[in-house]
Motif scaffolding. Sequence first.
Motif, PDB file in Angstrom:
ATOM      1  N   GLN A  57      31.021  69.453  -2.024  1.00 61.48           N
ATOM      2  CA  GLN A  57      30.420  68.276  -2.668  1.00 61.48           C
ATOM      3  C   GLN A  57      29.371  67.627  -1.768  1.00 61.48           C
ATOM      4  O   GLN A  57      29.445  67.719  -0.549  1.00 61.48           O
ATOM      5  CB  GLN A  57      31.500  67.244  -3.004  1.00 61.48           C
ATOM      6  CG  GLN A  57      32.583  67.771  -3.941  1.00 61.48           C
ATOM      7  CD  GLN A  57      33.607  66.706  -4.257  1.00 61.48           C
ATOM      8  OE1 GLN A  57      33.253  65.655  -4.785  1.00 61.48           O
ATOM      9  NE2 GLN A  57      34.862  66.968  -3.942  1.00 61.48           N
ATOM     10  N   ASN A  58      28.413  66.999  -2.411  1.00 59.08           N
ATOM     11  CA  ASN A  58      27.385  66.283  -1.660  1.00 59.08           C
ATOM     12  C   ASN A  58      27.937  64.954  -1.142  1.00 59.08           C
ATOM     13  O   ASN A  58      28.739  64.296  -1.789  1.00 59.08           O
ATOM     14  CB  ASN A  58      26.167  65.997  -2.560  1.00 59.08           C
ATOM     15  CG  ASN A  58      25.434  67.260  -2.944  1.00 59.08           C
ATOM     16  OD1 ASN A  58      25.366  68.206  -2.159  1.00 59.08           O
ATOM     17  ND2 ASN A  58      24.889  67.282  -4.149  1.00 59.08           N
ATOM     18  N   VAL A  59      27.478  64.580   0.043  1.00 60.32           N
ATOM     19  CA  VAL A  59      27.884  63.319   0.638  1.00 60.32           C
ATOM     20  C   VAL A  59      26.779  62.293   0.398  1.00 60.32           C
ATOM     21  O   VAL A  59      25.636  62.488   0.817  1.00 60.32           O
ATOM     22  CB  VAL A  59      28.135  63.460   2.156  1.00 60.32           C
ATOM     23  CG1 VAL A  59      28.507  62.105   2.748  1.00 60.32           C
ATOM     24  CG2 VAL A  59      29.230  64.485   2.412  1.00 60.32           C
ATOM     25  N   ILE A  60      27.128  61.230  -0.285  1.00 61.01           N
ATOM     26  CA  ILE A  60      26.171  60.150  -0.529  1.00 61.01           C
ATOM     27  C   ILE A  60      26.763  58.887   0.073  1.00 61.01           C
ATOM     28  O   ILE A  60      27.525  58.157  -0.581  1.00 61.01           O
ATOM     29  CB  ILE A  60      25.900  59.963  -2.034  1.00 61.01           C
ATOM     30  CG1 ILE A  60      25.495  61.292  -2.663  1.00 61.01           C
ATOM     31  CG2 ILE A  60      24.806  58.905  -2.253  1.00 61.01           C
ATOM     32  CD1 ILE A  60      25.286  61.217  -4.162  1.00 61.01           C
ATOM     33  N   PRO A  61      26.454  58.609   1.356  1.00 64.66           N
ATOM     34  CA  PRO A  61      27.052  57.470   2.057  1.00 64.66           C
ATOM     35  C   PRO A  61      26.913  56.140   1.325  1.00 64.66           C
ATOM     36  O   PRO A  61      27.841  55.323   1.330  1.00 64.66           O
ATOM     37  CB  PRO A  61      26.310  57.454   3.393  1.00 64.66           C
ATOM     38  CG  PRO A  61      25.918  58.889   3.605  1.00 64.66           C
ATOM     39  CD  PRO A  61      25.558  59.378   2.232  1.00 64.66           C
ATOM     40  N   ASP A  62      25.737  55.902   0.715  1.00 64.79           N
ATOM     41  CA  ASP A  62      25.524  54.621   0.034  1.00 64.79           C
ATOM     42  C   ASP A  62      26.509  54.436  -1.115  1.00 64.79           C
ATOM     43  O   ASP A  62      27.007  53.326  -1.349  1.00 64.79           O
ATOM     44  CB  ASP A  62      24.095  54.537  -0.497  1.00 64.79           C
ATOM     45  CG  ASP A  62      23.078  54.345   0.623  1.00 64.79           C
ATOM     46  OD1 ASP A  62      23.498  54.035   1.757  1.00 64.79           O
ATOM     47  OD2 ASP A  62      21.874  54.512   0.367  1.00 64.79           O
ATOM     48  N   THR A  63      26.791  55.514  -1.823  1.00 62.05           N
ATOM     49  CA  THR A  63      27.730  55.445  -2.944  1.00 62.05           C
ATOM     50  C   THR A  63      29.140  55.172  -2.450  1.00 62.05           C
ATOM     51  O   THR A  63      29.884  54.372  -3.038  1.00 62.05           O
ATOM     52  CB  THR A  63      27.712  56.756  -3.745  1.00 62.05           C
ATOM     53  OG1 THR A  63      26.399  56.984  -4.247  1.00 62.05           O
ATOM     54  CG2 THR A  63      28.688  56.689  -4.913  1.00 62.05           C
ATOM     55  N   ILE A  64      29.510  55.821  -1.351  1.00 61.43           N
ATOM     56  CA  ILE A  64      30.836  55.605  -0.761  1.00 61.43           C
ATOM     57  C   ILE A  64      30.964  54.173  -0.272  1.00 61.43           C
ATOM     58  O   ILE A  64      31.989  53.518  -0.482  1.00 61.43           O
ATOM     59  CB  ILE A  64      31.072  56.599   0.395  1.00 61.43           C
ATOM     60  CG1 ILE A  64      31.052  58.036  -0.148  1.00 61.43           C
ATOM     61  CG2 ILE A  64      32.403  56.315   1.086  1.00 61.43           C
ATOM     62  CD1 ILE A  64      31.051  59.106   0.931  1.00 61.43           C
ATOM     63  N   ARG A  65      29.935  53.643   0.373  1.00 65.96           N
ATOM     64  CA  ARG A  65      29.959  52.269   0.854  1.00 65.96           C
ATOM     65  C   ARG A  65      30.075  51.280  -0.317  1.00 65.96           C
ATOM     66  O   ARG A  65      30.783  50.277  -0.232  1.00 65.96           O
ATOM     67  CB  ARG A  65      28.704  51.983   1.685  1.00 65.96           C
ATOM     68  CG  ARG A  65      28.521  50.535   2.145  1.00 65.96           C
ATOM     69  CD  ARG A  65      29.729  49.980   2.887  1.00 65.96           C
ATOM     70  NE  ARG A  65      30.042  50.681   4.108  1.00 65.96           N
ATOM     71  CZ  ARG A  65      29.569  50.355   5.313  1.00 65.96           C
ATOM     72  NH1 ARG A  65      28.736  49.336   5.435  1.00 65.96           N
ATOM     73  NH2 ARG A  65      29.933  51.044   6.380  1.00 65.96           N
ATOM     74  N   GLU A  66      29.383  51.580  -1.419  1.00 67.80           N
ATOM     75  CA  GLU A  66      29.481  50.721  -2.595  1.00 67.80           C
ATOM     76  C   GLU A  66      30.925  50.646  -3.084  1.00 67.80           C
ATOM     77  O   GLU A  66      31.417  49.582  -3.458  1.00 67.80           O
ATOM     78  CB  GLU A  66      28.586  51.257  -3.722  1.00 67.80           C
ATOM     79  CG  GLU A  66      27.104  50.995  -3.539  1.00 67.80           C
ATOM     80  CD  GLU A  66      26.748  49.528  -3.725  1.00 67.80           C
ATOM     81  OE1 GLU A  66      27.445  48.828  -4.484  1.00 67.80           O
ATOM     82  OE2 GLU A  66      25.780  49.083  -3.098  1.00 67.80           O
TER      83      GLU A  66
END
Length: 209
Positions: A57-66
């Motif tokens: 899976q792709n890692v999208i830090p901003d989405t995780i932080r949200e």
Amino acid sequence: ECRRKLIAKVQRTAALGVSSPYRTVSEQAILVISSSIPIDLLIEERKTIWVLKNSTQNVIPDTIREDILHKWQSRWETSEKGRWTAKIIPNIKIWTERKHGETNYYLTQMLSGHGYFQKYLLKMGKTGSPSCIYDDNCLDDAEHTFFECERWRAERLTLQQKVGTIAIGNIVDIMLSNAENWEHISVYVEYVLRIKKQELDGYHRMEEI
């Protein structure tokens, strides 16, 4: 659980150093004031990123932080502690992602409600009444001091000529709108609390006679 509490205690100590509050401020409130994401949520965030990096899976830090901020916000809204701070800072994301402004000993008193206020001092056993020393008919707390007390009417009017009308529900929005407004409010808060401390000290000395 024991380790989580130990780490949380260390984090609280660090947050106290950042914002210089009274040590009686709750963990929930001081973490918000100092923009410190609760340690268990930080661990969850880093674990999620690590798991995703080791998967397809792709890692999208901003989405995780949200997602982490959303969980923190939910906790904040349902917590029984730090309710004055929640009135002043209802939206954690907006507060923690600000681009300017630092808290200090005086601002933190306004944001936490713990400080040179008769209601707080009574709770700490430092005075015999929660009433405002300038008006016995009023309960002296952070709300009364900064938004209502006639003793500071002139200072409040001067501030409002610069930043607009201040109220519990908008003061943080005004502070966050630009660095100048943050500074104006910070100066107002510090001035009021410096003078109030002097006058409270004198009042309490008279009480002891």
